[in-house]
Design a protein around this motif. Structure first.
Motif, PDB file in Angstrom:
ATOM      1  N   THR A 218      19.368   1.513 -48.095  1.00 50.86           N
ATOM      2  CA  THR A 218      17.959   1.192 -47.921  1.00 50.86           C
ATOM      3  C   THR A 218      17.128   2.440 -48.145  1.00 50.86           C
ATOM      4  O   THR A 218      17.341   3.450 -47.492  1.00 50.86           O
ATOM      5  CB  THR A 218      17.701   0.642 -46.504  1.00 50.86           C
ATOM      6  N   THR A 219      16.208   2.368 -49.070  1.00 51.33           N
ATOM      7  CA  THR A 219      15.302   3.477 -49.338  1.00 51.33           C
ATOM      8  C   THR A 219      13.893   3.040 -48.956  1.00 51.33           C
ATOM      9  O   THR A 219      13.428   1.988 -49.377  1.00 51.33           O
ATOM     10  CB  THR A 219      15.342   3.871 -50.815  1.00 51.33           C
ATOM     11  N   ALA A 220      13.248   3.832 -48.130  1.00 56.74           N
ATOM     12  CA  ALA A 220      11.917   3.489 -47.658  1.00 56.74           C
ATOM     13  C   ALA A 220      11.138   4.767 -47.410  1.00 56.74           C
ATOM     14  O   ALA A 220      11.669   5.870 -47.493  1.00 56.74           O
ATOM     15  CB  ALA A 220      12.018   2.652 -46.379  1.00 56.74           C
ATOM     16  N   LEU A 221       9.852   4.598 -47.090  1.00 59.31           N
ATOM     17  CA  LEU A 221       9.001   5.735 -46.782  1.00 59.31           C
ATOM     18  C   LEU A 221       9.168   6.073 -45.308  1.00 59.31           C
ATOM     19  O   LEU A 221       8.944   5.227 -44.426  1.00 59.31           O
ATOM     20  CB  LEU A 221       7.547   5.387 -47.094  1.00 59.31           C
ATOM     21  N   TYR A 222       9.611   7.309 -45.048  1.00 60.15           N
ATOM     22  CA  TYR A 222       9.875   7.745 -43.677  1.00 60.15           C
ATOM     23  C   TYR A 222       9.028   8.957 -43.338  1.00 60.15           C
ATOM     24  O   TYR A 222       8.545   9.684 -44.218  1.00 60.15           O
ATOM     25  CB  TYR A 222      11.351   8.115 -43.506  1.00 60.15           C
ATOM     26  N   THR A 223       8.888   9.189 -42.016  1.00 64.19           N
ATOM     27  CA  THR A 223       8.246  10.402 -41.529  1.00 64.19           C
ATOM     28  C   THR A 223       9.086  10.989 -40.408  1.00 64.19           C
ATOM     29  O   THR A 223       9.831  10.290 -39.729  1.00 64.19           O
ATOM     30  CB  THR A 223       6.820  10.125 -41.019  1.00 64.19           C
ATOM     31  N   GLY A 224       8.998  12.304 -40.251  1.00 66.39           N
ATOM     32  CA  GLY A 224       9.714  13.000 -39.193  1.00 66.39           C
ATOM     33  C   GLY A 224       9.020  14.308 -38.899  1.00 66.39           C
ATOM     34  O   GLY A 224       8.038  14.690 -39.551  1.00 66.39           O
ATOM     35  N   THR A 225       9.522  15.015 -37.903  1.00 67.67           N
ATOM     36  CA  THR A 225       8.925  16.293 -37.538  1.00 67.67           C
ATOM     37  C   THR A 225       9.553  17.421 -38.340  1.00 67.67           C
ATOM     38  O   THR A 225      10.745  17.398 -38.649  1.00 67.67           O
ATOM     39  CB  THR A 225       9.108  16.578 -36.040  1.00 67.67           C
ATOM     40  N   VAL A 226       8.762  18.425 -38.658  1.00 68.13           N
ATOM     41  CA  VAL A 226       9.250  19.558 -39.430  1.00 68.13           C
ATOM     42  C   VAL A 226      10.201  20.418 -38.605  1.00 68.13           C
ATOM     43  O   VAL A 226      11.022  21.146 -39.149  1.00 68.13           O
ATOM     44  CB  VAL A 226       8.066  20.390 -39.962  1.00 68.13           C
ATOM     45  N   THR A 227      10.153  20.285 -37.304  1.00 68.06           N
ATOM     46  CA  THR A 227      11.101  21.014 -36.463  1.00 68.06           C
ATOM     47  C   THR A 227      12.469  20.360 -36.460  1.00 68.06           C
ATOM     48  O   THR A 227      13.435  20.952 -35.968  1.00 68.06           O
ATOM     49  CB  THR A 227      10.581  21.076 -35.018  1.00 68.06           C
ATOM     50  N   GLY A 228      12.578  19.157 -37.017  1.00 66.33           N
ATOM     51  CA  GLY A 228      13.868  18.494 -37.143  1.00 66.33           C
ATOM     52  C   GLY A 228      14.277  17.677 -35.951  1.00 66.33           C
ATOM     53  O   GLY A 228      15.356  17.091 -35.931  1.00 66.33           O
ATOM     54  N   GLY A 229      13.451  17.575 -34.934  1.00 66.19           N
ATOM     55  CA  GLY A 229      13.807  16.804 -33.756  1.00 66.19           C
ATOM     56  C   GLY A 229      13.530  15.328 -33.935  1.00 66.19           C
ATOM     57  O   GLY A 229      12.652  14.916 -34.691  1.00 66.19           O
ATOM     58  N   GLY A 230      14.279  14.493 -33.210  1.00 66.44           N
ATOM     59  CA  GLY A 230      14.046  13.064 -33.211  1.00 66.44           C
ATOM     60  C   GLY A 230      14.592  12.362 -34.431  1.00 66.44           C
ATOM     61  O   GLY A 230      15.179  12.955 -35.333  1.00 66.44           O
ATOM     62  N   THR A 231      14.401  11.055 -34.468  1.00 64.08           N
ATOM     63  CA  THR A 231      14.877  10.203 -35.552  1.00 64.08           C
ATOM     64  C   THR A 231      13.719   9.880 -36.489  1.00 64.08           C
ATOM     65  O   THR A 231      12.619   9.546 -36.013  1.00 64.08           O
ATOM     66  CB  THR A 231      15.460   8.895 -34.995  1.00 64.08           C
ATOM     67  N   PRO A 232      13.907   9.971 -37.791  1.00 69.69           N
ATOM     68  CA  PRO A 232      12.823   9.613 -38.708  1.00 69.69           C
ATOM     69  C   PRO A 232      12.304   8.202 -38.464  1.00 69.69           C
ATOM     70  O   PRO A 232      13.060   7.291 -38.135  1.00 69.69           O
ATOM     71  CB  PRO A 232      13.485   9.741 -40.092  1.00 69.69           C
ATOM     72  N   VAL A 233      11.003   8.039 -38.622  1.00 73.00           N
ATOM     73  CA  VAL A 233      10.330   6.761 -38.397  1.00 73.00           C
ATOM     74  C   VAL A 233       9.989   6.138 -39.734  1.00 73.00           C
ATOM     75  O   VAL A 233       9.432   6.800 -40.621  1.00 73.00           O
ATOM     76  CB  VAL A 233       9.045   6.968 -37.564  1.00 73.00           C
ATOM     77  N   ARG A 234      10.323   4.863 -39.878  1.00 70.21           N
ATOM     78  CA  ARG A 234       9.990   4.161 -41.128  1.00 70.21           C
ATOM     79  C   ARG A 234       8.530   3.742 -41.101  1.00 70.21           C
ATOM     80  O   ARG A 234       8.048   3.139 -40.139  1.00 70.21           O
ATOM     81  CB  ARG A 234      10.886   2.939 -41.297  1.00 70.21           C
ATOM     82  N   LEU A 235       7.812   4.049 -42.190  1.00 66.61           N
ATOM     83  CA  LEU A 235       6.403   3.696 -42.306  1.00 66.61           C
ATOM     84  C   LEU A 235       6.180   2.464 -43.171  1.00 66.61           C
ATOM     85  O   LEU A 235       5.315   1.638 -42.881  1.00 66.61           O
ATOM     86  CB  LEU A 235       5.611   4.877 -42.896  1.00 66.61           C
ATOM     87  N   SER A 236       6.895   2.342 -44.259  1.00 64.79           N
ATOM     88  CA  SER A 236       6.621   1.282 -45.234  1.00 64.79           C
ATOM     89  C   SER A 236       7.260  -0.032 -44.798  1.00 64.79           C
ATOM     90  O   SER A 236       8.379  -0.059 -44.283  1.00 64.79           O
ATOM     91  CB  SER A 236       7.149   1.678 -46.608  1.00 64.79           C
ATOM     92  N   PRO A 237       6.565  -1.142 -45.004  1.00 62.84           N
ATOM     93  CA  PRO A 237       7.131  -2.456 -44.651  1.00 62.84           C
ATOM     94  C   PRO A 237       8.248  -2.846 -45.616  1.00 62.84           C
ATOM     95  O   PRO A 237       8.302  -2.377 -46.750  1.00 62.84           O
ATOM     96  CB  PRO A 237       5.930  -3.393 -44.779  1.00 62.84           C
ATOM     97  N   ASP A 238       9.142  -3.697 -45.156  1.00 58.57           N
ATOM     98  CA  ASP A 238      10.249  -4.178 -45.976  1.00 58.57           C
ATOM     99  C   ASP A 238       9.785  -5.434 -46.697  1.00 58.57           C
ATOM    100  O   ASP A 238      10.131  -6.556 -46.334  1.00 58.57           O
ATOM    101  CB  ASP A 238      11.461  -4.472 -45.085  1.00 58.57           C
ATOM    102  N   ASP A 239       8.986  -5.247 -47.769  1.00 63.69           N
ATOM    103  CA  ASP A 239       8.388  -6.382 -48.463  1.00 63.69           C
ATOM    104  C   ASP A 239       8.817  -6.491 -49.919  1.00 63.69           C
ATOM    105  O   ASP A 239       8.220  -7.236 -50.697  1.00 63.69           O
ATOM    106  CB  ASP A 239       6.864  -6.306 -48.384  1.00 63.69           C
ATOM    107  N   GLY A 240       9.853  -5.716 -50.304  1.00 57.46           N
ATOM    108  CA  GLY A 240      10.360  -5.813 -51.665  1.00 57.46           C
ATOM    109  C   GLY A 240       9.628  -4.963 -52.676  1.00 57.46           C
ATOM    110  O   GLY A 240      10.031  -4.895 -53.834  1.00 57.46           O
ATOM    111  N   ARG A 241       8.545  -4.292 -52.248  1.00 56.24           N
ATOM    112  CA  ARG A 241       7.807  -3.446 -53.178  1.00 56.24           C
ATOM    113  C   ARG A 241       8.296  -2.000 -53.072  1.00 56.24           C
ATOM    114  O   ARG A 241       8.976  -1.624 -52.132  1.00 56.24           O
ATOM    115  CB  ARG A 241       6.306  -3.513 -52.872  1.00 56.24           C
TER     116      ARG A 241
END
Length: 934
Positions: A628-651
């Motif tokens: 699964t490839t999607a648009l993610y965000t995370g902290t530059v310090t590397g902590g935590g789990t990346p958060v998915r931003l883009s909806p799973d709509d096939g685009r």
């Protein structure tokens, strides 16, 4: 024998303005596969015996199908292809391969009677790039059995098989993969639909795009355009020529172009004499024509050998042999001196030598294995200038005219053998010409090029000349100084591997080739040379597949060695040679990095990070299967789990921007109602808020998306009216701001900060295209600064806002680029970076509140820390000063995104894959020597 030379940076096309080709390395140069412990089931192949260096089962990378299964003895009577398919069907639990998705791609018969059936994976009738699975059989009749199987078969692909974007848009996007200067007369030949096996797979249309550089040399690229989004998914140079000088780098002219019948029935065999390049007379096999003249056509072998003399014509004329071109000819059987000085005699004789080596030593019938004609063209030029080069173009050898420094490139037997071996490779393993697979392509051509020369010339393996490639090309100087590559340079993966992006030597195909060829050459020194040649040839033709990496190549050679009857001691010797060059499972994990990894193994070719206020945003793949490839965000310090931003709509969701609090990006594809279109979306980085639509259109592609304080800015270009508008959608719901540019004026490189917009405005002024950094105040509703260059040939790019000023890269018509800064009212232009040796590349500038970071290629080609072929990051204070290296990582450092202070994130290819990494501050002077961190 190619010397590495700089490839022009060519990114995507259309809306893929920020496409980073470095990301492709995740699947064309994957992390080394690990030998897997087989599952304890009745259908599992036996594991390797203790002390046996040949692997029993090697797990595939990102697929349930094993890469290699050896030690089998399963009965498989009948036609080899049918028996192989039936074997895979009967053992689906073992292989996880669906025989219904396999198309037979040919059967290779070895001199000892073994057969290898090669299958191409298709999904819904569409071929999967580089996906081939092989089955190896021995014995005859009822005694026929399977000994081993393996290759690349990608499970879990869910890509569509029907394109949704019109062909004309796909072709336009493909042409955009050439540099601007090469597009004037460019062509894009449709090579059909192909699924790229990254993630869940991407349906693309493959084009062979051809143009010509500013100096007249031809350029050829393989371009794969996403057939559901209309953007370039992958683009890389076609197989490159041997390059003696970095300035000369044309590409293959016309892969697989058919040549005219070189031996019509009216040509009868004859013999004659001809001078070689040094003026020494040689006996040659020639053909006699009905009119009594003679030509370089050798009919003494099953494969007709013909050599054409271009007589100084341009290399671009010989994609296919022109109708008026003729083989080198003479009124008598004694050919004139020009035949030698043009290189025709050497090319003609070398072709026969190479054919005989493969037939007599290895049992191969010609380059294609079917005694197809062998054609050479000599004495081509490029743009009216000498052309010191040689290459295999997919159907024939092309040899340049040489110059004052170099003889015609056919003068060196190892060069001819190298290029002709590319023909053998193309008709067997057919490696993808990029990354590690491309380096193996070059390495195997080096190996057989040298093996053919030392065998033919009677050179001992311990002779210093034996490991030199192209040492006979120079008119002056020693062989060691002239040689373009040394197979005994002792390069290893951990110490010398250069993780290059596709913008650098096609991912390091030449930079890294001697790591693999050096191991093979050591094997040839240790074993009997004939034995080594047979094992390496068997590995190439019977075990290797297009997307193999170094470790897969090692396993192929070991498996071929066992099939060829090597003893366990000999196999351990082979394994030791690969060990000595660092080619063993997991070698990438032993590379020292001075950066911190934020996201590993990025598979998407659309990836380009953005960062602000301690957060990054980019395309990534974070699920366990990497499907699964999607648009993610995370902290530059590397902590935590990346958060998915883009909806799973096939685009497809990419081309992101962030201000550190929210993100904006572009979605391309069909919506819930099945309507294709473009939509600008925005969402908070927390992932908790709603995804809102800022703009939607079915026919206009937004570009240059930026966001600040919740406002979203982008550009729209109307090609029909030749107009561009800058749009700002405000977070508070106030009316959208629309800024129309004059007709014929266009905006690129948009930035938005503190109520100010900046862009590079471009327009035609007479015969010149002017680019002017521009600042626009939203509060005042007007342009407040526009820096029009005094010389219109000085182009501006990569405009940013920081510290209350506009910053940009200024590229002069001559000389090195600089970084320039100007006030928002149009005053106070200063150079932050004078025209220094670390000149920035256009479109690579990124700025924070304190620092400017940019990409540059500088340093010595032979120094892996500052390799001139790979992109390196440099940083200097926002107010100017001395630039420092950001990181000592020796691979490509691409797509930098400044955070705050001196912190920056980028795409790093050092480890043979693409990772998102970061550093807090520049590494500085510690990168100046080989003592830099490893």
């Amino acid at each position: 024998m190619h010397r590495h030379a700089r490839t022009p940076r060519t990114l995507g096309a259309g809306i893929a303005a920020a496409l980073s080709l470095a990301a492709l390395a995740a699947y064309v140069a994957p992390t080394a596969t690990a030998t897997a412990a087989p599952t304890a089931t009745a259908d599992t192949a036996p594991a390797q015996a203790p002390g046996d260096p040949v692997p029993g089962v090697v797990a595939g990378q990102d697929t349930a199908a094993p890469q290699l299964v050896t030690g089998l003895a399963d009965p498989a009577p009948g036609n080899p292809a049918d028996a192989a398919r039936a074997h895979l069907a009967a053992h689906r639990d073992r292989y996880q391969v669906d025989p219904a998705q396999l198309a037979e791609a040919g059967t290779e018969s070895a001199p000892d009677g073994r057969r290898t059936v090669r299958f191409q994976q298709n999904e819904g009738g569409v071929p999967v790039l580089g996906a081939q699975y092989l089955v190896h059989l021995a014995g005859d009749g009822a005694a026929q059995h399977v000994e081993s199987a393996g290759g690349k078969y990608f499970t879990g692909l869910t890509a569509p098989t029907a394109p949704t974007v019109p062909d004309d848009l796909l072709r336009t996007a493909a042409l955009g993969a050439l540099p601007d200067a090469a597009r004037a007369k460019a062509t894009a030949d449709d090579a059909g639909l192909v699924i790229l096996p990254d993630g869940a797979g991407r349906l693309t249309r493959h084009y062979t795009v051809r143009g010509a550089g500013a100096d007249g040399t031809p350029l050829t690229r393989d371009v794969y355009v996403d057939a559901t989004a209309g953007v370039v998914a992958l683009a890389h140079d076609a197989r490159t020529p041997s390059t003696a000088t970095a300035a000369a780098r044309p590409e293959a002219v016309a892969p697989n172009a058919a040549a005219p019948d070189p031996a019509p029935a009216t040509v009868t065999p004859a013999t004659g004499t001809a001078p070689d390049v040094h003026g020494k007379s040689a006996n040659v096999n020639i053909g006699k024509l009905p009119d009594g003249t003679y030509q370089f056509t050798d009919l003494t072998r099953p494969a007709a050998i013909t050599t054409y003399d271009a007589a100084g014509r341009d290399v671009g004329d010989f994609g296919t042999i022109p109708a008026d071109a003729r083989p080198a000819s003479s009124p008598t059987p004694d050919f004139p001196a020009a035949t030698g000085t043009d290189g025709a005699t050497d090319a003609h004789l070398n072709a026969g030598i190479v054919y005989d080596f493969y037939r007599d030593r290895l049992g191969r019938l010609g380059l294609d294995g079917k005694n197809g004609p062998i054609v050479s063209v000599v004495d081509v030029t490029a743009g009216g200038r000498p052309y010191p080069n040689a290459y295999w173009d997919g159907s024939k050898m092309i040899y340049g005219s040489g110059n004052d420094t170099y003889y015609p490139f056919s003068a060196a037997l190892d060069v001819s053998a190298h290029e002709m071996t590319h023909g053998v490779i193309a008709n067997s393993a057919n490696f993808a010409y990029l990354g590690q697979s491309g380096a193996m392509d070059e390495g195997l051509a080096d190996y057989f090029g040298n093996a053919i020369e030392v065998t033919t010339r009677g050179i001992a393996m311990n002779d210093p000349r034996a490991a030199l490639l192209g040492e006979d090309l120079c008119r002056t100087g020693t062989p060691q100084a002239c040689a373009t590559r040394h197979l005994d340079d002792h390069h290893t993966t951990v110490d010398d591997y250069v993780g290059a992006s596709l913008a650098s030597d096609n991912g390091g195909v030449h930079l890294n080739s001697t790591i693999f060829s050096g191991a093979l050459w050591d094997i040839r020194r240790t074993l009997d040379p004939l034995t080594a040649d047979r094992v390496v040839y068997r590995a190439l033709t019977e075990y290797m597949t297009p997307l193999d990496d170094f470790v897969a190549g090692r396993n192929a050679v070991l498996a071929a060695g066992r099939a060829d009857g090597l003893t366990r001691a000999q196999l351990r010797t082979v394994a030791a040679a690969f060990d000595a060059h660092g080619i063993k499972a997991g070698w990438q994990h032993r590379l020292g990095l001075d950066s911190r990894t934020l996201l590993r193994d990025i598979t998407s070719t659309m990836a380009a990070p953005v960062a602000a206020d301690g957060h990054w945003v980019m395309l990534g793949n974070t699920d366990a299967t990497r499907r699964t490839t999607a648009l993610y965000t995370g902290t530059v310090t590397g902590g935590g789990t990346p958060v998915r931003l883009s909806p799973d709509d096939g685009r497809y969701h990419s081309w992101a921007a962030t201000d550190g609090t929210s993100a904006a990006w572009l979605a391309v594809g069909k919506d819930a109602q099945g309507v294709f279109g473009f939509e600008v979306l925005a969402a908070p980085l927390s992932g908790a808020g709603p995804v809102r639509s800022a703009y939607r259109s079915t026919n206009q592609q937004p570009g240059n998306i930026r966001t600040a304080g919740g406002d979203v800015a982008f550009t729209l270009r109307d090609f029909a009216t030749d107009t561009t508008r800058v749009h700002v959608v405000h977070a508070d719901g106030s009316p959208e701001t629309v800024i129309p540019l004059p007709v014929g004026h266009h905006a690129a490189g948009l930035d938005l900060s503190g109520g100010v917009l900046a862009w590079t405005e471009g327009w035609m002024s007479g015969q010149d295209y002017v680019t002017a950094p521009t600042a626009y105040s939203l509060a005042e509703g007007k342009v407040t600064a526009q820096y029009v260059p005094a010389d219109p040939k000085n182009l501006a790019d990569s405009v940013h806002l920081a510290g209350g000023r506009v910053l940009w890269v200024q590229s002069p018509a001559a000389g090195r680029a600089t970084i320039r800064s100007g006030a928002l009212d149009g005053s106070g232009v200063t150079d932050l970076l004078p025209a220094a040796s670390t000149a920035p590349e256009p479109a690579t500038l990124t700025v924070s509140d304190r620092a400017v970071t940019y990409v540059s290629r500088t340093g010595r080609v032979t120094d892996n820390w500052t390799n001139a072929q790979t992109a390196k990051l440099w940083q200097l204070p926002l107010t100017g000063g001395t630039p420092e290296r950001v990181s000592c990582d020796r691979g490509s450092q691409d797509a930098p995104a400044a955070d705050r202070g001196t912190r920056v994130v980028w795409l790093d290819a050092t480890a043979g894959r693409t990772d998102l990494v970061t550093r807090e501050r520049p590494a500085g002077a510690q990168c100046a020597s080989e003592s830099a961190p490893r």
